[in-house]
Design a protein around this motif. Structure first.
Motif, PDB file in Angstrom:
ATOM      1  N   PHE A  84       1.151  -0.782  -0.117  1.00 34.30           N
ATOM      2  CA  PHE A  84      -0.018  -0.250  -0.110  1.00 34.30           C
ATOM      3  C   PHE A  84       0.598   0.965  -0.139  1.00 34.30           C
ATOM      4  O   PHE A  84       0.981   1.582   0.974  1.00 34.30           O
ATOM      5  CB  PHE A  84      -0.759  -0.291   1.066  1.00 34.30           C
ATOM      6  CG  PHE A  84      -2.391   0.725   1.596  1.00 34.30           C
ATOM      7  CD1 PHE A  84      -3.064   0.178   0.866  1.00 34.30           C
ATOM      8  CD2 PHE A  84      -2.821   1.906   1.546  1.00 34.30           C
ATOM      9  CE1 PHE A  84      -4.468   1.060  -0.028  1.00 34.30           C
ATOM     10  CE2 PHE A  84      -3.612   2.152   1.643  1.00 34.30           C
ATOM     11  CZ  PHE A  84      -4.483   2.402   0.469  1.00 34.30           C
ATOM     12  N   THR A  85       1.586   1.838  -0.996  1.00 31.98           N
ATOM     13  CA  THR A  85       2.745   2.317  -1.630  1.00 31.98           C
ATOM     14  C   THR A  85       2.220   3.314  -1.659  1.00 31.98           C
ATOM     15  O   THR A  85       1.567   4.398  -2.896  1.00 31.98           O
ATOM     16  CB  THR A  85       4.087   2.008  -1.877  1.00 31.98           C
ATOM     17  OG1 THR A  85       4.043   0.494  -1.342  1.00 31.98           O
ATOM     18  CG2 THR A  85       4.912   2.519  -2.321  1.00 31.98           C
ATOM     19  N   GLY A  86       2.951   4.826  -1.664  1.00 30.43           N
ATOM     20  CA  GLY A  86       2.913   6.169  -2.351  1.00 30.43           C
ATOM     21  C   GLY A  86       3.736   6.582  -2.890  1.00 30.43           C
ATOM     22  O   GLY A  86       5.264   6.482  -2.508  1.00 30.43           O
ATOM     23  N   LEU A  87       3.465   7.104  -3.865  1.00 27.54           N
ATOM     24  CA  LEU A  87       4.264   7.713  -4.417  1.00 27.54           C
ATOM     25  C   LEU A  87       4.095   9.593  -4.312  1.00 27.54           C
ATOM     26  O   LEU A  87       3.515  10.191  -4.627  1.00 27.54           O
ATOM     27  CB  LEU A  87       4.508   8.029  -6.188  1.00 27.54           C
ATOM     28  CG  LEU A  87       4.861   5.960  -6.524  1.00 27.54           C
ATOM     29  CD1 LEU A  87       4.400   6.127  -7.965  1.00 27.54           C
ATOM     30  CD2 LEU A  87       5.419   5.548  -6.182  1.00 27.54           C
ATOM     31  N   VAL A  88       5.130  10.006  -3.292  1.00 24.43           N
ATOM     32  CA  VAL A  88       5.357  10.926  -3.141  1.00 24.43           C
ATOM     33  C   VAL A  88       6.198  12.314  -3.695  1.00 24.43           C
ATOM     34  O   VAL A  88       7.426  11.890  -3.585  1.00 24.43           O
ATOM     35  CB  VAL A  88       5.514  10.875  -1.172  1.00 24.43           C
ATOM     36  CG1 VAL A  88       4.883  12.502  -1.077  1.00 24.43           C
ATOM     37  CG2 VAL A  88       3.614  10.749  -1.363  1.00 24.43           C
ATOM     38  N   GLY A  89       6.114  13.704  -3.928  1.00 23.93           N
ATOM     39  CA  GLY A  89       6.170  14.427  -4.381  1.00 23.93           C
ATOM     40  C   GLY A  89       5.768  15.791  -4.765  1.00 23.93           C
ATOM     41  O   GLY A  89       4.349  15.769  -5.111  1.00 23.93           O
TER      42      GLY A  89
END
Lengths: 232, 390
Positions: free
Chosen positions: A38-43
């Motif tokens: 349950f991953t997020g790409l954040v930026g």
């Protein structure tokens, strides 16, 4: 040794032509995603999170490097093969829901199954299950224009989940929602992640989303800046 | 099947835009079917009437005869050939003798053709059986309504007639008009007086001769015989064929204009649709369609307009055209047009014409739908999903 990586990116570069030159959206990105993450790409905007999501979803291809999704090299797939990969294995959730306006909630959710040529009985059961997961069985005959933002996004989740794909990609799913609705849909997705072992990958800069993520991949200028893992 | 259902659903869901296109296409379809039916009805009637009154299955001409050169008439007659005698006797071949003459109705001179026909013939619709003596001793004759109008004559009128006999000597007698027939074929009417063939034999001294024969299906002689030239339907109805081709060409021009207007509306809708529905296009691709499939979907949507238009046309056009086929339209002054034409023009709607009209509309709808839809396959789906293609 057998790994349980569903997605594997090796030195992925993505360039976009701009004017006479190129803009590098992804620069040597190497990362793996395991089943059930349950991953997020954040930026920040322009960091490359949506581009990475699109390559994983085979909506785009890398300019260089290797993107392996469920054992398939995205850069080598034909249009037909990538369409089949999306149809069977990848669910998409978009910021602006992208529901088909002339279809009812039921028909929107059913559409991917029609492409898979499932039987009517099978489709009916799968659609009703999906609507039940998101709590919208009573809205099956409504059209998107009759739904609130939260309900629309729940339909989008049901549409992404109905075919029970191993991977769901969500691009800013809570950007158009208020806090209550954001928490509601995130809880729904988390529940599905835990029950169906579906890999969820988010592109987001929403703090509320980050609260639910088990791994956060921080991107900056097309490169992985850091990766944070936490136990929920 | 999924594409068809989706296309249908999408265009029904488009509401007014769809119905506007369907209306324009439907109008084009019905107008074109009506126009083609009118032409077909007109030509069919011209052919039918011309055959019934004048030519049946063909004519055998004396080698000197030229229907467009009145000066050939003096020599354009000959004895009935032996090969034709059985046909003439059975009535399967109708001998016609043609002479040139002049009549003097109310003191005016009018050049006329004197035509002799067996009174017992039934092969032609020309009412030769009406040529019966009235007991006055004047030669009985019949004329058509156009001739009656131009000479200002009516039944019972008597008029002095002058002609040359077989020796080229002028002779003159008074004739009586015993009947005025109503024919749609001007070629058997204008400037002509019809006599009993036996009377004309006696008047001209050309007993047993003819200028041409009208052949029926019961006479097997359908080629040149004993120096007489067989003229088939194609030759004898050349004028009608030319008229038909001209009318068809006019129809094509009108069709192109109407269809262009309708297709412009479909093309415009497609271009707008592809621009406005970028997110939808991207979504189809994200859900598992190939960009090419989406192209076909949009092409199918455009084509579906023509299918809907056909259905709509059937609903409003079929009763209207059926009414038109029942009553026809009156043609004022049709006698003066110089071609076989009734007072009322009744259209004939051929299934083949209707299918061709619909086929052409559907084909071109598909084409103008495909042209802008080709762009979809080249679109950046990532941008399309966000609605960012300008």
């Amino acid at each position: 040794m057998k790994t349980n990586h569903v997605i594997s990116m090796k030195e992925v570069v993505k360039n976009f032509p701009i004017g006479g030159g190129f803009f590098t959206a992804l620069n040597n990105v190497t990362i793996d995603f395991k089943e059930g993450e349950f991953t997020g790409l954040v930026g920040p905007s322009g960091s490359g999170k949506t581009t990475l999501l699109n390559i994983i979803g085979s909506l785009d291809t890398p300019s260089q490097g290797e993107a392996i999704v469920l054992g398939k090299a995205i850069q080598t797939l034909s249009a037909k093969q990538s369409a089949a990969l999306r149809n069977v294995n990848i669910g998409f959730i978009f910021q602006s829901y992208n529901l088909l306006p002339v279809y009812t909630v039921y028909e929107n959710v059913e559409f991917a199954l029609l492409l898979q040529k499932k039987s009517a009985t099978e489709r009916r059961k799968m659609v009703m299950d999906a609507l039940e997961w998101v709590g919208l069985t009573d809205k099956e005959k409504s059209r998107p224009s009759q739904l609130s933002g939260g309900e629309s996004q729940r339909v989008a989740i049901a549409r992404a989940m109905v075919k029970r794909p191993p991977i769901v990609l969500a691009d800013e799913p809570s950007a158009n929602l208020d806090a209550a609705n954001s928490h509601h849909i995130l809880k729904t997705m988390l529940k599905l992640n835990q029950e169906l072992k579906t890999t969820f990958i988010f592109a987001t800069h929403d703090e509320k989303v980050m609260h639910y993520l088990t791994r956060i991949v921080h991107l900056r200028d097309g490169q992985i800046d850091s990766i944070t893992t936490k136990d929920n | 099947m999924l594409l068809i259902k989706t296309a249908f659903k999408n265009i029904i869901g488009s509401g007014k835009r769809t119905w506007l296109n369907v209306t324009v296409l439907s109008l084009t379809l019905v107008i074109m079917v009506a126009y083609a039916g009118t032409n077909d009805g007109f030509v069919e009637e011209a052919r039918r009437e011309t055959r019934e009154w004048e030519i049946r299955e063909g004519q055998l001409w004396h080698p000197e005869y030229d229907r467009f050169d009145i000066f050939t008439l003096q020599d354009a007659h000959g004895v009935i050939p032996d090969e034709l005698a059985p046909c003439v006797q059975s009535g399967a071949s109708v001998p016609i003798l043609v002479l040139q003459g002049s009549m003097f109705p109310k003191g005016r001179l009018q050049n006329v053709l004197l035509k002799g026909i067996p009174v017992s013939q039934t092969a032609l619709a020309l009412p030769s059986w009406e040529i019966v003596p009235d007991g006055s001793g004047d030669i009985p004759a019949i004329i058509g309504k156009r001739m009656a109008k131009s000479a200002d004559m009516t039944t019972g009128d008597r008029v002095m007639l002058r002609w040359r006999d077989h020796n080229g000597v002028f002779d003159a007698r008074q004739i009586v008009i015993v009947h005025i027939f109503d024919s749609k074929v001007p070629a058997v009417d204008g400037g002509q007086i019809w006599f009993n063939l036996d009377d004309l034999y006696e008047m001209s001294g050309m007993a047993g001769q003819a200028t041409y024969f009208v052949q029926t299906r019961d006479c097997l002689v359908m080629s040149d015989v004993a120096g007489w030239h067989f003229k088939d339907l194609k030759f004898l109805m050349k004028d009608i064929d030319i008229m038909e081709q001209t009318a068809r060409m006019e129809g094509v021009i009108i069709f192109v204009i109407l269809l262009s207007i309708a297709l412009l509306a479909v093309y415009d809708t497609q271009v707008l649709s592809i621009f406005r529905r970028q997110k939808e296009i991207g979504t189809y691709v994200a859900l598992g369609m190939t960009p090419r499939t989406v192209t076909w979907l949009f092409t199918l949507e455009g084509t579906t307009y023509s299918i809907l238009a056909a259905l709509v046309s059937f609903v409003w056009g079929a009763p209207l055209l059926a009414l038109y086929a029942s009553y026809g339209i009156p043609i004022p002054g049709s006698d003066d047009y110089g071609i076989a034409m009734g007072d009322v023009l009744v259209p004939v709607f051929k299934v083949s014409s209707i299918l061709i009209t619909f086929g052409v509309v559907a084909l071109f709808s598909a084409l103008v739908s495909y042209l802008p839809a080709r762009k979809i396959a080249r679109q950046n789906m990532v941008l399309a999903l966000k609605g960012k293609i300008h």
